[in-house]
Write a protein that holds these residues in place. Structure first.
Motif, short mmCIF file in Angstrom:
data_model
loop_
_atom_site.label_atom_id
_atom_site.label_comp_id
_atom_site.label_asym_id
_atom_site.label_seq_id
_atom_site.Cartn_x
_atom_site.Cartn_y
_atom_site.Cartn_z
N LYS A 203 0.80 -1.22 0.00
CA LYS A 203 0.00 0.00 0.00
C LYS A 203 0.84 1.28 0.00
N ASP A 204 2.09 1.11 0.08
CA ASP A 204 2.98 2.27 0.23
C ASP A 204 3.30 2.87 -1.15
N ARG A 205 2.97 4.15 -1.32
CA ARG A 205 3.27 4.79 -2.60
C ARG A 205 4.77 4.83 -2.88
N GLU A 206 5.55 4.90 -1.82
CA GLU A 206 6.99 4.91 -2.00
C GLU A 206 7.46 3.64 -2.72
N THR A 207 6.75 2.56 -2.45
CA THR A 207 7.09 1.30 -3.10
C THR A 207 6.97 1.41 -4.61
N GLU A 208 5.94 2.10 -5.07
CA GLU A 208 5.76 2.28 -6.51
C GLU A 208 6.94 3.04 -7.12
N ASP A 209 7.40 4.05 -6.41
CA ASP A 209 8.55 4.82 -6.90
C ASP A 209 9.79 3.95 -6.98
N TRP A 210 9.98 3.10 -5.96
CA TRP A 210 11.15 2.22 -5.97
C TRP A 210 11.06 1.19 -7.09
N CYS A 211 9.85 0.74 -7.38
CA CYS A 211 9.68 -0.21 -8.49
C CYS A 211 10.11 0.43 -9.81
N ALA A 212 9.75 1.69 -9.97
CA ALA A 212 10.13 2.41 -11.20
C ALA A 212 11.65 2.53 -11.29
N LYS A 213 12.31 2.82 -10.17
CA LYS A 213 13.76 2.94 -10.17
C LYS A 213 14.42 1.59 -10.46
N ILE A 214 13.90 0.55 -9.84
CA ILE A 214 14.44 -0.80 -10.05
C ILE A 214 14.32 -1.21 -11.52
N GLU A 215 13.13 -1.02 -12.09
CA GLU A 215 12.90 -1.44 -13.47
C GLU A 215 13.72 -0.61 -14.45
N ASP A 216 13.88 0.69 -14.15
CA ASP A 216 14.70 1.53 -15.03
C ASP A 216 16.14 1.06 -15.04
N TYR A 217 16.66 0.75 -13.85
CA TYR A 217 18.07 0.36 -13.76
C TYR A 217 18.31 -1.06 -14.31
N ILE A 218 17.50 -2.01 -13.86
CA ILE A 218 17.74 -3.40 -14.25
C ILE A 218 17.31 -3.68 -15.68
N ILE A 219 16.16 -3.14 -16.09
CA ILE A 219 15.61 -3.49 -17.41
C ILE A 219 15.99 -2.45 -18.46
N ALA A 220 15.60 -1.18 -18.24
CA ALA A 220 15.85 -0.16 -19.27
C ALA A 220 17.34 0.07 -19.50
N GLN A 221 18.12 0.14 -18.42
CA GLN A 221 19.56 0.33 -18.56
C GLN A 221 20.32 -0.99 -18.75
N GLU A 222 19.57 -2.09 -18.77
CA GLU A 222 20.11 -3.43 -19.04
C GLU A 222 21.21 -3.85 -18.06
N ALA A 223 21.02 -3.48 -16.80
CA ALA A 223 21.97 -3.92 -15.77
C ALA A 223 21.93 -5.44 -15.60
#
Length: 323
Positions: A203-223
């Motif tokens: 339920k934590d909105r902060e969690t949504e922000d962290w998901c975006a950061k995780i996906e950007d780094y691991i997937i979009a930046q191909e880490a």
């Protein structure tokens, strides 16, 4: 128990850990090579029984060990230690008195050990050995005091949060009934507190922000293509903690960090396998290496787990569908 001389590479690893605390002399290093032994034990092996004298200090190369005592016919877990931690009897250190706790393998484990007689010889000969042991004991007692305090005065939620914050990854790895015993609560209580905590994360909105950061780094930046990508490296890059990220992977994505990364790797490989031109220039194994898998076996196991068939079977199905 079958002890054998510890492999040189294992002793080198221990010395590298100890050397980060205090410089180790060549003489002490040579003594470690000479006196260290190794041991493999299966899950549930009793390394030491309550009432026996502990003759060794152990280092967990791989696996998990616990201390356990029996009080009024109830088994009580006193501590749980995993990879890269030292273990011995707390109450009967160096075998001076009988141990008030057993030492039992929670997982199949590989241990490196040194006999008490050899330890005492090193203490008598080398200042650096005494200094290292003093630092380790001081750290242990700080941790033990904090753990004892929170278990005595904290409520169930506080004890749970203390555990997952100080021991990231343990709750996903260890049997929950043992964790509950160590935290002095019933298993049902632990499950309830864990569920409440997971719900609050979702339920934590902060969690949504962290998901975006995780996906950007691991997937979009191909880490995910980095072979040695770890939860610790991602936490450092994103200025987060391993506990927070581990909780997000387990509670939001409903998978472990390793499974999340491997899924991105497999998706990338599947796209390339669908490209006829790419498959003319690369083998499946070459694609796996380029996508971050460190070994052939790791790739094949992950592919079968995620896709349900082997890479060869998947490729064959692709070829059939294109006819």
């Amino acid at each position: 128990m079958r002890y054998k001389k510890a492999p040189k590479e294992d002793v080198v690893y221990i010395l590298s850990i100890l050397g980060s605390i205090y410089p180790i002399s060549k003489e002490l290093s040579d003594a470690f090579y000479e006196k260290s032994v190794s041991l493999k034990v299966k899950k549930e092996t009793v390394l030491l029984r309550e009432g026996e004298r502990c003759q060794y200090m152990y280092f967990i190369k791989r696996g998990a060990m616990m201390g356990q005592t029996i009080h009024q016919q109830k088994e009580i877990v006193t501590y749980i230690s995993i990879d890269n931690e030292f273990v011995s009897s707390i109450s009967g250190l160096h075998g001076v008195v009988p141990s008030q706790e057993a030492i039992i393998a929670v997982e199949d484990s590989e241990l490196i050990a040194m006999h008490n007689d050899d330890l005492q010889e090193l203490f008598s000969k080398y200042f650096d050995m005494n200094y290292l042991f003093r630092v380790m004991v001081e750290q242990y007692y700080r941790d033990a005091q904090e753990r004892t305090h929170i278990i005595r005065v904290g409520n169930a939620k506080e004890r749970y949060l203390y555990f997952i914050n100080t021991k990231p990854g343990y709750i996903e790895r260890l049997p929950l009934h043992l964790v509950a015993s160590m935290l002095d609560m019933k298993l049902q209580t632990l499950l309830r507190v864990q569920k409440q905590h997971q719900f609050s994360l979702q339920k934590d909105r902060e969690t949504e922000d962290w998901c975006a950061k995780i996906e950007d780094y691991i997937i979009a930046q191909e880490a995910f293509k980095t072979t040695d990508l770890s939860l610790e490296k991602i936490a450092f890059t994103l200025s987060s903690s391993t506990h927070k990220l581990s909780a997000i992977f387990n509670n939001v994505y409903k998978m472990t960090f390793a499974d999340f990364v491997n899924r991105q790797r497999i998706k990338s490989i599947q796209l390339q396998m669908a490209d006829t031109e790419a498959m003319r220039n690369f083998t499946i194994e070459a694609l796996a290496r380029q996508t971050g898998f460190a070994s052939r076996s790791a790739f094949y196991n992950a592919f079968k787990k995620i896709v349900g068939v082997s890479p060869a079977e998947y490729r064959s199905a692709l070829s059939s569908s294109s006819i």
